[in-house]
Design an enzyme around this catalytic site. Structure first.
Site, mmCIF file in Angstrom:
data_model
loop_
_atom_site.group_PDB
_atom_site.id
_atom_site.type_symbol
_atom_site.label_atom_id
_atom_site.label_comp_id
_atom_site.label_asym_id
_atom_site.label_seq_id
_atom_site.Cartn_x
_atom_site.Cartn_y
_atom_site.Cartn_z
ATOM 1 N N CYS A 11 -7.427 -68.014 25.079
ATOM 2 C CA CYS A 11 -7.576 -66.691 25.270
ATOM 3 C C CYS A 11 -8.307 -66.168 23.722
ATOM 4 C CB CYS A 11 -6.614 -65.924 25.754
ATOM 5 S SG CYS A 11 -5.198 -65.480 24.715
ATOM 6 N N GLY A 12 -8.457 -64.746 23.904
ATOM 7 C CA GLY A 12 -9.264 -64.494 22.326
ATOM 8 C C GLY A 12 -8.236 -64.618 21.234
#
Lengths: 95, 159
Positions: A11-12
């Protein structure tokens, strides 16, 4: 013996959502007796795994083209369509 | 591991904002006032949200979980905003958008160690009735109790 598949979970910021997804995939692998090399990373780090990864499961949007399949993992967070996503991932793992 | 900070002051009820940036700013300011996050937290969350959207369509009202790296966090905390009118967030992992009514802002102080807590949160998102309850309930202490009851197992048990 087949080589262990390398699965990237990203994820980011690599902190919140990927942890949930990571755990879900570990459970799936156990249920299906598949041994995996799961790497929980930040999406920005995917580039370093281009040569080794077999699959990317991510909650972040990816614009880039990769030489492996990319599966959106949002379903693990909301429960909507989670069975389809699991099936998709499993199909990739037993390829 | 430090305990999770969450009380009435971190519940922003009937918040009137016109954009996700405004919503994130108000929530981040509150967390910073309480000392739970560093001054860099707000900008970091805003930037991250711009790059990686956190809007999640559910079977009830849409939610968003803005968050960022643990280096901007002093103490693990959650803030909940219930918006008077939904604002548009990008959908996680997609180019589409969704009108978000509930924002759960996460301030996580350790990477990769919040699994049970996150899973509990996800259970809230998968419970349309509970989401509806948060939208309608006017008593902040009841909202707090409901959230804590939902998350408590993870805070107490851990294993």
């Amino acid at each position: 013996m087949n080589k262990k598949k390398q699965v990237l979970v990203a994820c980011g910021a690599g902190i919140a959502t990927s942890t949930v997804v990571n755990n879900a995939i570990e459970e799936m692998a156990k249920e299906n007796n598949i041994s995996l090399d799961i790497k929980q990373i930040k999406i920005a780090e995917v580039g370093s795994y281009v040569d080794t990864a077999d699959l990317l499961v991510t909650t972040a949007m990816t614009q880039k083209e990769y030489p492996f399949t990319v599966i959106n993992a949002r379903a693990f967070l909301t429960g909507i369509g989670v069975d389809d996503t699991k099936k998709q991932i499993l199909n990739e793992l037993v390829k | 591991m430090s305990s999770l900070q969450f009380d009435e002051s971190l519940i922003l009820k009937d918040m009137e904002v016109s954009s996700k940036e405004e919503a994130i700013s108000l929530m981040a300011d509150r967390l910073a006032e309480k000392g739970f996050v560093k001054s860099s937290y707000k900008q970091a969350v805003l930037e991250r949200e711009e790059e990686f959207s956190t809007g999640l369509p559910t079977h009830g009202c849409s939610v968003a979980i803005p968050h960022t790296d643990s280096k901007h966090v002093n103490q693990k905390a959650i803030s909940l905003a219930i918006l008077k009118h939904p604002v548009i967030f990008g959908v996680m992992g997609e180019c589409t958008t969704t009108p978000v009514k509930l924002i759960f802002m996460l301030a996580m102080d350790e990477e990769h160690s919040q699994l049970t807590l996150l899973q509990r949160l996800m259970q809230i998102f998968q419970n349309a009735e509970m989401l509806h309850y948060f939208c309608k309930e006017t008593d902040k202490s009841k909202i707090k109790e409901k959230v804590l009851t939902q998350l408590e197992f993870s805070l107490k048990g851990g294993e």
